[in-house]
Design a protein around this motif. Structure first.
Motif, PDB file in Angstrom:
ATOM      1  N   SER A   1       6.752  -8.803   7.851  1.00  0.00           N
ATOM      2  CA  SER A   1       7.832  -7.882   7.518  1.00  0.00           C
ATOM      3  C   SER A   1       7.219  -6.526   7.230  1.00  0.00           C
ATOM      4  O   SER A   1       6.316  -6.403   6.402  1.00  0.00           O
ATOM      5  N   LEU A   2       7.696  -5.507   7.931  1.00  0.00           N
ATOM      6  CA  LEU A   2       7.142  -4.155   7.812  1.00  0.00           C
ATOM      7  C   LEU A   2       8.170  -3.209   7.206  1.00  0.00           C
ATOM      8  O   LEU A   2       9.328  -3.206   7.590  1.00  0.00           O
ATOM      9  N   GLY A   3       7.729  -2.395   6.298  1.00  0.00           N
ATOM     10  CA  GLY A   3       8.600  -1.392   5.693  1.00  0.00           C
ATOM     11  C   GLY A   3       7.887  -0.064   5.605  1.00  0.00           C
ATOM     12  O   GLY A   3       6.688   0.028   5.823  1.00  0.00           O
ATOM     13  N   LYS A   4       8.619   0.975   5.265  1.00  0.00           N
ATOM     14  CA  LYS A   4       8.066   2.322   5.129  1.00  0.00           C
ATOM     15  C   LYS A   4       7.392   2.792   6.407  1.00  0.00           C
ATOM     16  O   LYS A   4       6.343   3.423   6.395  1.00  0.00           O
ATOM     17  N   MET A   5       8.015   2.462   7.525  1.00  0.00           N
ATOM     18  CA  MET A   5       7.497   2.931   8.804  1.00  0.00           C
ATOM     19  C   MET A   5       7.915   4.381   9.021  1.00  0.00           C
ATOM     20  O   MET A   5       8.670   4.958   8.245  1.00  0.00           O
ATOM     21  N   SER A   6       7.436   4.954  10.108  1.00  0.00           N
ATOM     22  CA  SER A   6       7.789   6.328  10.444  1.00  0.00           C
ATOM     23  C   SER A   6       9.304   6.470  10.540  1.00  0.00           C
ATOM     24  O   SER A   6       9.994   5.597  11.065  1.00  0.00           O
ATOM     25  N   GLY A   7       9.822   7.585  10.010  1.00  0.00           N
ATOM     26  CA  GLY A   7      11.253   7.824  10.044  1.00  0.00           C
ATOM     27  C   GLY A   7      12.048   6.945   9.107  1.00  0.00           C
ATOM     28  O   GLY A   7      13.251   6.758   9.286  1.00  0.00           O
ATOM     29  N   ASP A   8      11.386   6.380   8.086  1.00  0.00           N
ATOM     30  CA  ASP A   8      12.034   5.487   7.123  1.00  0.00           C
ATOM     31  C   ASP A   8      12.579   4.219   7.770  1.00  0.00           C
ATOM     32  O   ASP A   8      13.489   3.586   7.237  1.00  0.00           O
ATOM     33  N   CYS A   9      12.044   3.856   8.933  1.00  0.00           N
ATOM     34  CA  CYS A   9      12.459   2.621   9.590  1.00  0.00           C
ATOM     35  C   CYS A   9      11.733   1.435   8.985  1.00  0.00           C
ATOM     36  O   CYS A   9      10.787   1.582   8.212  1.00  0.00           O
ATOM     37  N   PHE A  10      12.175   0.244   9.324  1.00  0.00           N
ATOM     38  CA  PHE A  10      11.477  -0.971   8.920  1.00  0.00           C
ATOM     39  C   PHE A  10      11.567  -1.968  10.057  1.00  0.00           C
ATOM     40  O   PHE A  10      12.323  -1.765  11.015  1.00  0.00           O
ATOM     41  N   GLY A  11      10.767  -3.034   9.996  1.00  0.00           N
ATOM     42  CA  GLY A  11      10.756  -3.953  11.126  1.00  0.00           C
ATOM     43  C   GLY A  11      10.242  -5.335  10.785  1.00  0.00           C
ATOM     44  O   GLY A  11       9.781  -5.598   9.677  1.00  0.00           O
TER      45      GLY A  11
ATOM     46  N   TRP B   1       0.841  -1.195   0.000  1.00  0.00           N
ATOM     47  CA  TRP B   1       0.000   0.000   0.000  1.00  0.00           C
ATOM     48  C   TRP B   1       0.872   1.240   0.000  1.00  0.00           C
ATOM     49  O   TRP B   1       2.023   1.190   0.428  1.00  0.00           O
ATOM     50  N   GLY B   2       0.285   2.340  -0.404  1.00  0.00           N
ATOM     51  CA  GLY B   2       0.973   3.622  -0.292  1.00  0.00           C
ATOM     52  C   GLY B   2       2.087   3.791  -1.301  1.00  0.00           C
ATOM     53  O   GLY B   2       2.408   2.912  -2.087  1.00  0.00           O
ATOM     54  N   LYS B   3       2.685   4.968  -1.275  1.00  0.00           N
ATOM     55  CA  LYS B   3       3.774   5.305  -2.174  1.00  0.00           C
ATOM     56  C   LYS B   3       5.040   5.536  -1.365  1.00  0.00           C
ATOM     57  O   LYS B   3       5.000   5.795  -0.170  1.00  0.00           O
ATOM     58  N   SER B   4       6.164   5.472  -2.011  1.00  0.00           N
ATOM     59  CA  SER B   4       7.440   5.679  -1.346  1.00  0.00           C
ATOM     60  C   SER B   4       7.507   7.090  -0.772  1.00  0.00           C
ATOM     61  O   SER B   4       7.011   8.048  -1.371  1.00  0.00           O
ATOM     62  N   SER B   5       8.132   7.198   0.380  1.00  0.00           N
ATOM     63  CA  SER B   5       8.265   8.505   1.024  1.00  0.00           C
ATOM     64  C   SER B   5       9.122   9.435   0.177  1.00  0.00           C
ATOM     65  O   SER B   5      10.145   9.047  -0.361  1.00  0.00           O
ATOM     66  N   LYS B   6       8.701  10.681   0.061  1.00  0.00           N
ATOM     67  CA  LYS B   6       9.455  11.677  -0.695  1.00  0.00           C
ATOM     68  C   LYS B   6      10.483  12.376   0.191  1.00  0.00           C
ATOM     69  O   LYS B   6      11.266  13.181  -0.278  1.00  0.00           O
ATOM     70  N   ILE B   7      10.438  12.092   1.497  1.00  0.00           N
ATOM     71  CA  ILE B   7      11.362  12.720   2.428  1.00  0.00           C
ATOM     72  C   ILE B   7      12.637  11.892   2.479  1.00  0.00           C
ATOM     73  O   ILE B   7      12.610  10.719   2.833  1.00  0.00           O
ATOM     74  N   GLN B   8      13.754  12.494   2.130  1.00  0.00           N
ATOM     75  CA  GLN B   8      15.021  11.777   2.115  1.00  0.00           C
ATOM     76  C   GLN B   8      15.571  11.658   3.531  1.00  0.00           C
ATOM     77  O   GLN B   8      15.611  12.613   4.282  1.00  0.00           O
ATOM     78  N   TYR B   9      15.985  10.458   3.886  1.00  0.00           N
ATOM     79  CA  TYR B   9      16.507  10.199   5.217  1.00  0.00           C
ATOM     80  C   TYR B   9      17.879  10.847   5.389  1.00  0.00           C
ATOM     81  O   TYR B   9      18.759  10.712   4.546  1.00  0.00           O
ATOM     82  N   THR B  10      18.044  11.547   6.491  1.00  0.00           N
ATOM     83  CA  THR B  10      19.321  12.156   6.829  1.00  0.00           C
ATOM     84  C   THR B  10      19.811  11.535   8.127  1.00  0.00           C
ATOM     85  O   THR B  10      19.162  11.652   9.167  1.00  0.00           O
ATOM     86  N   GLU B  11      20.955  10.869   8.077  1.00  0.00           N
ATOM     87  CA  GLU B  11      21.469  10.186   9.252  1.00  0.00           C
ATOM     88  C   GLU B  11      21.941  11.199  10.285  1.00  0.00           C
ATOM     89  O   GLU B  11      22.645  12.154   9.984  1.00  0.00           O
ATOM     90  N   LYS B  12      21.536  10.976  11.527  1.00  0.00           N
ATOM     91  CA  LYS B  12      21.938  11.840  12.619  1.00  0.00           C
ATOM     92  C   LYS B  12      23.258  11.329  13.193  1.00  0.00           C
ATOM     93  O   LYS B  12      23.453  10.135  13.350  1.00  0.00           O
ATOM     94  N   THR B  13      24.163  12.256  13.505  1.00  0.00           N
ATOM     95  CA  THR B  13      25.477  11.856  13.980  1.00  0.00           C
ATOM     96  C   THR B  13      25.843  12.550  15.287  1.00  0.00           C
ATOM     97  O   THR B  13      25.287  13.602  15.627  1.00  0.00           O
ATOM     98  N   ALA B  14      26.797  11.951  15.996  1.00  0.00           N
ATOM     99  CA  ALA B  14      27.284  12.551  17.234  1.00  0.00           C
ATOM    100  C   ALA B  14      27.960  13.884  16.966  1.00  0.00           C
ATOM    101  O   ALA B  14      27.861  14.823  17.763  1.00  0.00           O
ATOM    102  N   LYS B  15      28.634  13.988  15.825  1.00  0.00           N
ATOM    103  CA  LYS B  15      29.351  15.205  15.476  1.00  0.00           C
ATOM    104  C   LYS B  15      28.407  16.391  15.390  1.00  0.00           C
ATOM    105  O   LYS B  15      28.743  17.501  15.834  1.00  0.00           O
ATOM    106  N   SER B  16      27.238  16.185  14.825  1.00  0.00           N
ATOM    107  CA  SER B  16      26.287  17.293  14.671  1.00  0.00           C
ATOM    108  C   SER B  16      25.753  17.777  16.005  1.00  0.00           C
ATOM    109  O   SER B  16      25.275  18.918  16.118  1.00  0.00           O
TER     110      SER B  16
END
Length: 214
Positions: free
Chosen positions: A120-130, A15-30
């Motif tokens: 198997s779950l994909g396209k969860m909140s925050g581009d996570c999967f499970g 169901w649904g379409k791919s998220s248009k929001i690109q995932y940005t990895e959070k880092t300790a440096k930031s």
């Protein structure tokens, strides 16, 4: 990437379409901003004066900074997975309408085999999967960040959800604690030196004022 389960008995759910929001990895440096580092040093000096190492003010600041700059979104995926877990636990056939409606924004696959249900779950909140595993003895689930790191796990026989820290979260905590520890040691050393000087001055004054009589 969604890890689909492969079996001839699989029933895909898309169901649904791919998220248009690109995932940005959070880092300790930031998260190690100049402002944060200075605030850590300031709190360390305050704690040194109180004689309390890593008082609650520092711990709260560290947690807030990590949540904003480093931690992945766990609450959304955990909530979504919990809803699916509850339905799978109650329904004889997890592929009924209620489960389908819950998965309408996800892509996944359900497998039934030997009395077990795997989801198997994909396209969860925050581009996570499970993944969810259900059988007569209980349920387990795992949620993964977009980079594949496990960020939370669930066990119905082991206390529910458990948060698993990412490598960047551990790195941030280590770097923040190191800044705090150094500032705390320096502040304690300054206090000790000041107290020693004051004691010497006081002792010198008492000696000078002491009248020795033969």
């Amino acid at each position: 990437m969604i890890d689909f389960l492969s079996s001839r008995t699989d029933t895909p759910i898309q169901w649904g379409k791919s998220s248009k929001i690109q995932y940005t990895e959070k880092t300790a440096k930031s998260a190690m901003t100049d402002g944060f580092v200075e605030r850590v040093k300031s709190l360390a000096k305050e704690d040194a004066q109180k004689g309390i190492y890593m008082d609650k003010g520092y711990l709260q600041l560290q947690h807030s900074q990590m949540k904003q700059y480093v931690s992945p979104d766990r609450s959304g995926p955990m909530s979504q997975a919990t809803q699916v877990l509850q339905v799978v636990a109650k329904e004889d056939d997890p592929q009924l309408e209620l489960l389908n409606s819950l998965l309408k924004r996800l892509s996944g696959r359900i497998q039934h085999k030997d009395g077990q249900t795997l989801v198997s779950l994909g396209k969860m909140s925050g581009d996570c999967f499970g993944k969810i595993h259900h059988n007569s003895s209980g349920q387990t689930a795992d949620i993964y960040a977009p980079n594949g790191e496990t960020i939370a796990s669930y066990n119905s026989n082991g206390g529910g959800w458990t948060v698993i820290q990412t490598q960047e979260e551990l790195k941030f905590q280590g770097e923040a604690d190191a800044v705090y520890a150094q500032a705390f040691r320096e502040a304690r050393a300054e206090l000790a030196a000041t107290q020693q000087t004051a004691a010497l001055v006081q002792g010198s004054g008492e000696t000078a004022g002491f009248d020795v009589q033969a």
